[in-house]
Design a protein around this motif. Structure first.
Motif, PDB file in Angstrom:
ATOM      1  N   LEU A   1       5.766  12.316  11.776  1.00 42.35           N
ATOM      2  CA  LEU A   1       5.318  13.599  12.329  1.00 42.35           C
ATOM      3  C   LEU A   1       3.841  13.549  12.704  1.00 42.35           C
ATOM      4  O   LEU A   1       3.438  14.154  13.717  1.00 42.35           O
ATOM      5  N   MET A   2       3.054  12.857  11.908  1.00 35.98           N
ATOM      6  CA  MET A   2       1.636  12.734  12.256  1.00 35.98           C
ATOM      7  C   MET A   2       1.462  11.992  13.581  1.00 35.98           C
ATOM      8  O   MET A   2       0.698  12.429  14.465  1.00 35.98           O
TER       9      MET A   2
ATOM     10  N   ALA B   1      11.131   7.855   0.034  1.00 35.61           N
ATOM     11  CA  ALA B   1      10.925   7.077   1.257  1.00 35.61           C
ATOM     12  C   ALA B   1      11.158   7.933   2.494  1.00 35.61           C
ATOM     13  O   ALA B   1      10.378   7.878   3.460  1.00 35.61           O
ATOM     14  N   ILE B   2      12.224   8.720   2.476  1.00 32.65           N
ATOM     15  CA  ILE B   2      12.508   9.571   3.644  1.00 32.65           C
ATOM     16  C   ILE B   2      11.376  10.561   3.864  1.00 32.65           C
ATOM     17  O   ILE B   2      10.890  10.757   4.999  1.00 32.65           O
ATOM     18  N   LEU B   3      10.923  11.217   2.788  1.00 28.18           N
ATOM     19  CA  LEU B   3       9.844  12.195   2.931  1.00 28.18           C
ATOM     20  C   LEU B   3       8.561  11.532   3.425  1.00 28.18           C
ATOM     21  O   LEU B   3       7.886  12.049   4.327  1.00 28.18           O
ATOM     22  N   GLY B   4       8.225  10.372   2.865  1.00 28.78           N
ATOM     23  CA  GLY B   4       6.993   9.707   3.272  1.00 28.78           C
ATOM     24  C   GLY B   4       7.020   9.247   4.719  1.00 28.78           C
ATOM     25  O   GLY B   4       6.062   9.482   5.472  1.00 28.78           O
ATOM     26  N   PHE B   5       8.121   8.620   5.127  1.00 29.32           N
ATOM     27  CA  PHE B   5       8.197   8.138   6.509  1.00 29.32           C
ATOM     28  C   PHE B   5       8.290   9.292   7.506  1.00 29.32           C
ATOM     29  O   PHE B   5       7.790   9.185   8.634  1.00 29.32           O
TER      30      PHE B   5
ATOM     31  N   SER C   1      10.645  -3.467   3.316  1.00 27.73           N
ATOM     32  CA  SER C   1       9.935  -3.978   2.147  1.00 27.73           C
ATOM     33  C   SER C   1       9.550  -2.851   1.199  1.00 27.73           C
ATOM     34  O   SER C   1       9.650  -2.994  -0.036  1.00 27.73           O
ATOM     35  N   THR C   2       9.126  -1.710   1.751  1.00 24.95           N
ATOM     36  CA  THR C   2       8.774  -0.571   0.904  1.00 24.95           C
ATOM     37  C   THR C   2       9.979  -0.059   0.133  1.00 24.95           C
ATOM     38  O   THR C   2       9.879   0.263  -1.065  1.00 24.95           O
ATOM     39  N   LEU C   3      11.120   0.026   0.785  1.00 30.09           N
ATOM     40  CA  LEU C   3      12.333   0.497   0.106  1.00 30.09           C
ATOM     41  C   LEU C   3      12.687  -0.415  -1.072  1.00 30.09           C
ATOM     42  O   LEU C   3      12.967   0.064  -2.184  1.00 30.09           O
TER      43      LEU C   3
ATOM     44  N   LEU D   1       0.834  -1.208   0.000  1.00 27.42           N
ATOM     45  CA  LEU D   1       0.000   0.000   0.000  1.00 27.42           C
ATOM     46  C   LEU D   1       0.868   1.257   0.000  1.00 27.42           C
ATOM     47  O   LEU D   1       0.583   2.220  -0.740  1.00 27.42           O
ATOM     48  N   LEU D   2       1.912   1.271   0.815  1.00 27.85           N
ATOM     49  CA  LEU D   2       2.806   2.437   0.841  1.00 27.85           C
ATOM     50  C   LEU D   2       3.537   2.598  -0.490  1.00 27.85           C
ATOM     51  O   LEU D   2       3.743   3.726  -0.966  1.00 27.85           O
ATOM     52  N   THR D   3       3.925   1.491  -1.102  1.00 25.94           N
ATOM     53  CA  THR D   3       4.604   1.570  -2.398  1.00 25.94           C
ATOM     54  C   THR D   3       3.671   2.119  -3.461  1.00 25.94           C
ATOM     55  O   THR D   3       4.071   2.937  -4.300  1.00 25.94           O
ATOM     56  N   ALA D   4       2.397   1.674  -3.453  1.00 23.41           N
ATOM     57  CA  ALA D   4       1.431   2.208  -4.407  1.00 23.41           C
ATOM     58  C   ALA D   4       1.214   3.702  -4.205  1.00 23.41           C
ATOM     59  O   ALA D   4       0.953   4.438  -5.171  1.00 23.41           O
ATOM     60  N   LEU D   5       1.347   4.182  -2.961  1.00 24.03           N
ATOM     61  CA  LEU D   5       1.193   5.608  -2.687  1.00 24.03           C
ATOM     62  C   LEU D   5       2.420   6.408  -3.093  1.00 24.03           C
ATOM     63  O   LEU D   5       2.305   7.540  -3.587  1.00 24.03           O
ATOM     64  N   MET D   6       3.617   5.842  -2.928  1.00 26.12           N
ATOM     65  CA  MET D   6       4.854   6.585  -3.177  1.00 26.12           C
ATOM     66  C   MET D   6       5.439   6.388  -4.573  1.00 26.12           C
ATOM     67  O   MET D   6       6.301   7.156  -4.983  1.00 26.12           O
ATOM     68  N   GLN D   7       5.003   5.370  -5.298  1.00 23.51           N
ATOM     69  CA  GLN D   7       5.593   5.086  -6.601  1.00 23.51           C
ATOM     70  C   GLN D   7       5.469   6.245  -7.587  1.00 23.51           C
ATOM     71  O   GLN D   7       6.421   6.529  -8.335  1.00 23.51           O
ATOM     72  N   PRO D   8       4.325   6.956  -7.642  1.00 24.77           N
ATOM     73  CA  PRO D   8       4.271   8.094  -8.565  1.00 24.77           C
ATOM     74  C   PRO D   8       5.315   9.156  -8.264  1.00 24.77           C
ATOM     75  O   PRO D   8       5.839   9.790  -9.196  1.00 24.77           O
TER      76      PRO D   8
END
Length: 457
Positions: free
Chosen positions: A161-162, A152-156, A246-248, A125-132
């Motif tokens: 932060l949330m 990856a750094i920006l997303g994590f 796994s996302t990386l 799910l995270l990969t589908a969100l970050m791939q674009p």
């Protein structure tokens, strides 16, 4: 020598004639029946030697003796005796049993490695969100490794932060919130005493006493739950690390991982699976993007509404609403109920009712406008399938299972639809072409398209 009387001679002649007639009658009956015994046959027929007897023909089958039992009639094929409906039910039954056994074994394996499976699905799910974002950075000239690292750094960092912001807001407002909750409970008690429900002070005290007794009686269970919470935290941290790694790798090397996975598929089914994979990924990407946008819109508008209603911790509640929106149906109800309860115990009944109105209005806009417009037909799943999948996912793997249940059903629906269309197209492609009289008959039945028909005319 005396003479024999005449009547005695005539009597002897009559008996002799009667005996001859009886012998002739017996011989005639035996010839008609054809069942002469060997002794009678030898007495009635003249004796012949074995050399003078005619040889039987090659295909002659000797007649069985009278005492031989009659041959039983041939038995029918058992498959032909069973009714057609029973045969179809049996064929479908054992296939369903094999399928159910396979699913049961698969579920046992998944439950044994539940943490790994959930971590990998969340990484998808995270990969589908970050791939674009990775693709956009690569189009700007960045190498794949650097684009993957930045994304990856920006997303994590954003996700961290949330979580930090929600924790910080709760810790900052916990004392004020406890005072407001106590005041809200007192106001709720006064409202119940003066309400038309005719609630008495004794009934309220009995409810409070029952709550205290329940907490005291379950102290051991609460303590053990707290100790188990430490194990849950360790497992959660392990799952987070697995999801991050796994996302990386999926962001950096997802194409080669997919090509390696295709090698595990049998060669005959490989073309269909190779075509279904990109379509399933497109469905998953559309679902994740649409869900994030819908959750963000829900959190913003509900957060603004409860902020203007002076509900405490409006921003943390908005973050909770955003996170809970990833659980279809159940998440929206749970997050809205949490906001209403906080408004009830802190600001009173009127504010709670207005909060409920805001939550319901935003959720109606989400269900009838946002989801059909944003998600579209790419991930359309029937509401009954959504409810059943969320319930089954929650029973199998808790909150994580409820989160991944709907995208799993949407992806499965896309794969099944594509494979069905692919098999039908392959059947038409490799079907033998009609020839001769069959071709003439087919041509007479199937007219040409309108364009070709006009050209022919």
């Amino acid at each position: 020598m005396s003479r024999v009387p005449g009547w005695l001679g005539r009597l002897a002649a009559g008996l002799t004639e009667m005996s001859e007639r009886l012998d002739e009658r017996r011989a005639a009956v035996e010839r008609e029946s054809g069942d002469l015994q060997p002794a009678q046959r030898s007495a009635a027929e003249p004796e012949t030697s074995a050399a003078d007897a005619p040889a039987p023909p090659a295909d002659h089958v000797p007649r069985p003796p009278d005492y031989a039992p009659a041959a039983p009639p041939p038995r029918p094929d058992p498959a032909q005796v069973v009714p057609w409906g029973v045969r179809v039910a049996a064929e479908a039954g054992w296939r369903l049993l094999v399928l159910a056994g396979t699913v049961w074994v698969l579920m046992r394996v998944i439950s044994a490695v539940q943490l790994v499976v959930l971590a990998f699905v969340i990484s998808l799910l995270l990969t589908a969100l970050m791939q674009p974002s990775v693709a956009w950075l690569m189009r700007r000239g960045l190498p794949r490794g650097l684009a993957t690292a930045l994304t990856a750094i920006l997303g994590f960092v954003v996700i961290g932060l949330m979580g930090w912001f929600v924790t910080w807001q709760v810790m900052e407002n916990i004392d004020n919130l406890s005072d407001q909750i106590q005041d809200g409970i007192d106001e709720l008690r006064n409202w119940l005493l003066n309400s038309p429900f005719h609630v008495t002070d004794k009934q309220i005290n009995d409810i409070a006493e029952n709550l205290r007794e329940a907490i005291g009686a379950n102290t051991d269970a609460i303590t053990s739950a707290g100790l188990e919470g430490v194990t849950v935290i360790v497992e959660a941290l392990t799952g987070i690390l697995l999801a991050v790694f796994s996302t990386l790798f999926l962001l950096y090397d997802g194409k080669r991982i997919w090509e390696w996975t295709l090698k595990l598929v049998p060669a005959a089914a490989r073309p269909g699976v190779a075509g279904a994979g990109p379509r399933a990924w497109a469905t998953l990407t559309a679902y994740v993007r649409g869900t994030v946008m819908v959750a963000l819109i829900d959190a913003v508008f509900i957060g603004i509404g409860i902020y203007f209603l002076d509900v405490p911790m409006a921003v943390p509640l908005a973050v909770f609403i955003f996170l809970f929106s990833f659980i279809p149906l159940v998440g929206a109800v749970a997050s809205g109920a949490l906001a209403v309860v906080v408004a009830l115990v802190t600001q009173g009944v009127f504010t709670a009712v207005m909060t409920l109105v805001v939550v319901l209005a935003v959720q109606q806009i989400e269900g009838h406008i946002l989801q059909p417009f944003i998600l579209g037909r790419a991930v359309r799943v029937h509401p009954l399938a959504v409810v059943l999948s969320v319930a089954a996912g929650g029973m199998v793997a808790g909150i994580g299972g409820a989160v991944v249940a709907v995208p799993l059903v949407a992806v499965t629906n896309t794969i099944v639809g594509y494979l069905r269309a692919y098999s039908q197209e392959a059947a038409l492609r490799y079907a033998p072409e009609p020839r001769g009289a069959t071709a003439v008959g087919v041509a007479s039945v199937d007219p040409p398209p309108a364009k070709d028909r006009s050209a022919a005319e």
